[in-house]
Scaffold this motif. Structure first.
Motif, PDB file in Angstrom:
ATOM      1  N   ASP A 228       0.858  -1.190   0.000  1.00 19.21           N
ATOM      2  CA  ASP A 228       0.000   0.000   0.000  1.00 19.21           C
ATOM      3  C   ASP A 228       0.891   1.235   0.000  1.00 19.21           C
ATOM      4  OD1 ASP A 228      -2.212   1.595  -0.001  1.00 19.21           O
ATOM      5  OD2 ASP A 228      -2.760   1.238   2.093  1.00 19.21           O
ATOM      6  N   CYS A 231      -0.066   5.096   2.571  1.00 20.04           N
ATOM      7  CA  CYS A 231      -1.094   4.284   3.228  1.00 20.04           C
ATOM      8  C   CYS A 231      -2.003   5.029   4.186  1.00 20.04           C
ATOM      9  CB  CYS A 231      -0.409   3.152   3.980  1.00 20.04           C
ATOM     10  SG  CYS A 231       0.662   3.724   5.346  1.00 20.04           S
ATOM     11  N   ALA A 234      -3.304   3.246   7.407  1.00 20.58           N
ATOM     12  CA  ALA A 234      -3.231   1.822   7.024  1.00 20.58           C
ATOM     13  C   ALA A 234      -4.529   1.056   7.252  1.00 20.58           C
ATOM     14  CB  ALA A 234      -2.066   1.143   7.753  1.00 20.58           C
ATOM     15  N   TRP A 236      -6.644   0.153   4.952  1.00 18.79           N
ATOM     16  CA  TRP A 236      -6.759  -0.860   3.897  1.00 18.79           C
ATOM     17  C   TRP A 236      -6.039  -2.134   4.330  1.00 18.79           C
ATOM     18  CZ3 TRP A 236      -3.470  -2.879  -0.223  1.00 18.79           C
ATOM     19  CH2 TRP A 236      -4.190  -3.508  -1.258  1.00 18.79           C
ATOM     20  N   GLY A 237      -4.793  -1.996   4.775  1.00 16.83           N
ATOM     21  CA  GLY A 237      -4.039  -3.150   5.238  1.00 16.83           C
ATOM     22  C   GLY A 237      -4.644  -3.775   6.482  1.00 16.83           C
ATOM     23  N   THR A 247      -0.278  -6.897   4.380  1.00 11.52           N
ATOM     24  CA  THR A 247       0.071  -5.712   3.598  1.00 11.52           C
ATOM     25  C   THR A 247       1.267  -4.994   4.189  1.00 11.52           C
ATOM     26  OG1 THR A 247      -2.267  -5.436   3.030  1.00 11.52           O
ATOM     27  CG2 THR A 247      -0.808  -3.546   2.633  1.00 11.52           C
ATOM     28  N   SER A 249       2.478  -1.557   4.388  1.00 11.11           N
ATOM     29  CA  SER A 249       1.992  -0.193   4.173  1.00 11.11           C
ATOM     30  C   SER A 249       3.135   0.783   4.412  1.00 11.11           C
ATOM     31  CB  SER A 249       0.844   0.117   5.138  1.00 11.11           C
ATOM     32  OG  SER A 249      -0.245  -0.766   4.942  1.00 11.11           O
ATOM     33  N   ALA A 270       3.680  -1.612   8.968  1.00 16.06           N
ATOM     34  CA  ALA A 270       3.896  -0.344   8.268  1.00 16.06           C
ATOM     35  C   ALA A 270       5.339   0.102   8.463  1.00 16.06           C
ATOM     36  CB  ALA A 270       2.936   0.734   8.779  1.00 16.06           C
ATOM     37  N   CYS A 292      -2.911   1.971  -4.538  1.00 13.03           N
ATOM     38  CA  CYS A 292      -2.809   3.408  -4.292  1.00 13.03           C
ATOM     39  C   CYS A 292      -4.218   3.970  -4.243  1.00 13.03           C
ATOM     40  CB  CYS A 292      -1.993   4.091  -5.396  1.00 13.03           C
ATOM     41  SG  CYS A 292      -2.241   5.879  -5.516  1.00 13.03           S
ATOM     42  N   CYS A 295      -3.184   8.384  -3.333  1.00 14.03           N
ATOM     43  CA  CYS A 295      -1.893   8.535  -2.660  1.00 14.03           C
ATOM     44  C   CYS A 295      -1.108   9.734  -3.194  1.00 14.03           C
ATOM     45  CB  CYS A 295      -1.063   7.256  -2.811  1.00 14.03           C
ATOM     46  SG  CYS A 295      -0.725   6.794  -4.522  1.00 14.03           S
TER      47      CYS A 295
END
Length: 630
Positions: A228, A231, A234, A236-237, A247, A249, A270, A292, A295
Motif C-alpha cells: 500500500d 497508506c 493503514a 486498507w491493510g 500488507t 503499508s 507499516a 494506491c 496517494c
C-alpha cells in the motif's frame, strides 16, 4: 510468576536404617560439590554484570551433573517479569563498571534518525528526495535513551487495537482535523478511534475491499502479500488481514503527522517510506498486489519511473489497483478542484505508461481501476519492437534495493520456455505456500541453498519457537504481543512458526547477509525489508513488542558499535517489550554488560539443546519508564 514450576529436586526415601549414616555422608559430599561448582561458576562469569534476580535463582538450583553456569529454562519466567504494569520502575542498580545511559530530552520522544525533519531540509525537494532516508553521521548519533511520553500505556490487544489506540501514546490531533470528513480517525476522550474510512472509501475499508473483491478474487489464497503506497493510517491493510492478506503499508514522514506511527499502534504492519529516487527496500517479484488510494503519487511523470518501480516489486500476474485521481474524473473533477482537460491528460498518460509495461487493464468500475502484470515477458519482448520506451534493463541485480537508484527501464522477468509458464515459478496458494519450498530455492537461484536445507530450517524454528514459549509464558498468550521484528530473518522460519498466533513479524534481511533470502521470504507469503543495522530502521520509537536478534552481533562484529545497535533496539522497542538474543555466550556477556545500563532486565539461559552448547540465549525485558520518570 503464576503458573511457572520453579524447582524439582527429586524424592529421597530411606528404607533401611543401616544405610542412614551412608546417605548422610553422601548428601554432605553432594552439597560440598555443589558449593564448589557454584563458586567456580561465579568466578567464570564474574566479569558479566549479573542481575540480583539471576543470582538469587542461581543459588537455588539443584546440583545435578557438574557446574551450572545458566539457569534452567523452567526458572526464567520466575525471574524476568514479562507482564504489563504501566508503573514506573526505579532505575536498576548496576555495577560501577557499567556505563549508565541517560534519557534523551523529551523533544526526541518521536525521533526517527534517518527521517529527521531538520536534517531532511538540507536535501533537494525535487521528487521528495528530502523525505528519503538520510541517516546521521557517526558523530551525530544520540547516546541516550528515547523517552516514552508521559502517560504512555501498552496498546490495546489485537483485534481491539485495529479500532482504537491511546491518545497519550501518539499525542497528535492534526489528522483528526484534516481528515475529519474522510472518517480516518477521531478523538474519543483518552483514546483515538479508527472508523476504517479513507479518502476514497468513506463508507469504510471493509466495503471498499468488498468492491475490489468483486473485480479480483481476494479469498482464494492466490493473493497473500500486498503493498500500500501512501497508506495513511493503514486501514486498507488493517482490514485485509481478516482475509489472510498481509500488507506492507508505507508513507513518508510528512505534514500528515504520525500516520505510520498510528498504523503500528493499531497493530498493522507499516514502515516510513517514499517513492522518490531510490528503489523501495524490497526484492523484485515480492507482492501479489499493489495499491494506491488517492496517494497523490504522480505515476505518469518522470517517464513513468514510479510505476516502473511498482512493476519491479510486483509478482508475475500481480495486480495494481488505483482509486482516486484521475480515475472516474468525469464525476469527481470539481471536488478535486482540477480541470477536465488536466485530468483527462493525466489518465491518458497513465494508460500509456501501463501499456508500455505490457500491463493489461482488467477493469475500471466506479472509482476503482485494476491492471495486471504479465505472467512472463515472452510477448512483451516482441511487443517492445513496436512500443516505445522503456526498454528492458541490462545487467542489473533486480533484488538490489538498498540506496539503489530507480531506473526508467523494465526489470526483466526470469526466462520461460512457453507463454503458459509463470516466470520465476508458480506459487502455491495460501496457506500451502508458507511451507512449500520457495521457487527461488527449488530453482537453484539462491547459491548454496537447497530444498532440504529449507525444510530442515522450517522444522528447526518450530522447535525453537516452542522452546521460546516455555521461557516466556506470554509469547504463547493471545494479546500480549502483536508487532514482532526478526532482525536477521534468514528464511523466515521464526515468523512461519508463529503463523497461527495473533501476531505479525517484520522479517529483516541484513544487507551484509551472505545470501539474499528476502525474495524467498516473500514467496512464502511473509513480508519484510532490507536493513543495515549500522543505521536506524525506518520506523517510529516504541513500535515493536518483541525483537528477535539471531546472531546479529556476530554478523556485525567489527562493522559498527554494539552500543549503537543496542540503542536503536531500545528506541524501537516498547516499554515492557521483550528481546530474545541468540548468539555465542561470549558475545551475550558483552551485550549484557552494555544493556545493564539501559534500564533493561536481562538473563542468560541455555540453548534448547542444553548447557554444553556455546550458543545461548539472552532474554531481556525493557522496564517501564516515561519522560516524567527521568
Amino acid at each position: 510468576m503464576a503458573g511457572v514450576t520453579v524447582l524439582y529436586t527429586g524424592p529421597y526415601k530411606y528404607h533401611k536404617n543401616q544405610h542412614k549414616r551412608r546417605n548422610i555422608l553422601s548428601l554432605a559430599l553432594v552439597a560440598l560439590l555443589c558449593l564448589a561448582s557454584y563458586f567456580l561458576g561465579l568466578w567464570q562469569h564474574s566479569r558479566s554484570a549479573t542481575s540480583s534476580s539471576f543470582s538469587t535463582i542461581f543459588t537455588a538450583i539443584t546440583c545435578k551433573q557438574g557446574p551450572i553456569t545458566t539457569p534452567p529454562s523452567s526458572l526464567v519466567a520466575s525471574s524476568l517479569d514479562f507482564t504489563a504494569h504501566h508503573t514506573a520502575d526505579e532505575t536498576p542498580v548496576v555495577s560501577g563498571s557499567t556505563k549508565r545511559f541517560r534519557p534523551c530530552d523529551l523533544k526526541f520522544s518521536e525521533y526517527t534518525p534517518c527521517e529527521d525533519r531538520d536534517r531532511s531540509l538540507k536535501f533537494p525537494r525535487d521528487r521528495l528526495i528530502y523525505r528519503e532516508r538520510h541517516c546521521p553521521a557517526k558523530k551525530e548519533l544520540l547516546k541516550c535513551l528515547i523517552p516514552a511520553p508521559h502517560g504512555y500505556r501498552n496498546p490495546f490487544p489485537w483485534p481491539a487495537s485495529r479500532g482504537m489506540a491511546w491518545f497519550a501514546n501518539v499525542p497528535h490531533k492534526e489528522l483528526t482535523v484534516e481528515k475529519a470528513v474522510q472518517n480516518w480517525i477521531r478523538v474519543d476522550g483518552d483514546k483515538f478511534r479508527f472508523p476504517g474510512g479513507g479518502t476514497m472509501f468513506p463508507d469504510g475499508a471493509d466495503a471498499y475491499i468488498d468492491d475490489i473483491d468483486q473485480l479480483v478474487s481476494l479469498r482464494d489464497g492466490s493473493i497473500r502479500t500486498a503493498l500500500d503506497t501512501g497508506c495513511g493510517v493503514a486501514s486498507w491493510g488493517a482490514y485485509l488481514l481478516s482475509r489472510n492478506i498481509t500488507t506492507m503499508s508505507f508513507a513518508p514522514r510528512d505534514s500528515h503527522e504520525a500516520q505510520v506511527q498510528f498504523a503500528l499502534e493499531r497493530g498493522v504492519p507499516a514502515m516510513i517510506g517514499v517513492l522518490a529516487s531510490n528503489r523501495l527496500p524490497y526484492p523484485s517479484r515480492a507482492f501479489d498486489m499493489a495499491h494506491c488510494s488517492r496517494c497523490l503519487i504522480p505515476w505518469h511523470l518522470y517517464d513513468g519511473l514510479f510505476l516502473i518501480e511498482v512493476d519491479r516489486v510486483l509478482r508475475p500476474g500481480g495486480y495494481w489497483i488505483l482509486s482516486g485521481p484521475p480515475i472516474h474524473w468525469k464525476r469527481h473533477w470539481k471536488g478535486w478542484e482540477r480541470t477536465k482537460e488536466d485530468l483527462n491528460e493525466e489518465q491518458t498518460a497513465l494508460e500509456k505508461v501501463a501499456e508500455s509495461l505490457c500491463w493489461k487493464k482488467i477493469k475500471e468500475q466506479g472509482d476503482i481501476a485494476i491492471w495486471q502484470k504479465p505472467f512472463n515477458h515472452m510477448d512483451c519482448k516482441v511487443a517492445k519492437k513496436q512500443i516505445q520506451l522503456p526498454n528492458f534493463c541490462a545487467a542489473q541485480n533486480p533484488d538490489a534495493a538498498w540506496y539503489n537508484k530507480m531506473e526508467t527501464c523494465i526489470t526483466p522477468l526470469p526466462e520461460v520456455l512457453s507463454k503458459s509458464q509463470v516466470a520465476g515459478g508458480q506459487l502455491k496458494k495460501w496457506p500451502e505456500r508458507l511451507t512449500a519450498v520457495p521457487p527461488r530455492i527449488s530453482s537453484g537461484s539462491l547459491k548454496g541453498v537447497t530444498a532440504d536445507m529449507f525444510l530442515k530450517d522450517t522444522e528447526l524454528w518450530k522447535r525453537r519457537v516452542g522452546y521460546y514459549k516455555t521461557l516466556i509464558n506470554q509469547l504463547g498468550q493471545k494479546g500480549r504481543y502483536r508487532n514482532l521484528l526478526d532482525m536477521n530473518a534468514q528464511f523466515g522460519g521464526f515468523a512461519a512458526a508463529l503463523i497461527d498466533d495473533p501476531v505479525w513479524v517484520m522479517n529483516m534481511v541484513p544487507t551484509i547477509a551472505k545470501v539474499n533470502t528476502l525474495g524467498a521470504i516473500y514467496e512464502r507469503g511473509l513480508i519484510g525489508s532490507y536493513q543495515d543495522w549500522c543505521e536506524a530502521m525506518s520506523t517510529y520509537p516504541r513500535t515493536y513488542d518483541l525483537l528477535h536478534a539471531d546472531s546479529i552481533f556476530t554478523l556485525y562484529k567489527d562493522r559498527c558499535d554494539m552500543e549503537d545497535i543496542l540503542l536503536e533496539m531500545d528506541r524501537i522497542l516498547r516499554p515492557e517489550g521483550t528481546v530474545i538474543f541468540r548468539d555465542d555466550v561470549d558475545t551475550l556477556v558483552k551485550i549484557k554488560s552494555i544493556s545493564d545500563g539501559m534500564r533493561w532486565d536481562s538473563q542468560i539461559v541455555d540453548h534448547e539443546d542444553g548447557p554444553l552448547k556455546r550458543e545461548k540465549l539472552l532474554l531481556v525485558v525493557k522496564t517501564y519508564w516515561t519522560a516524567q520518570d527521568q
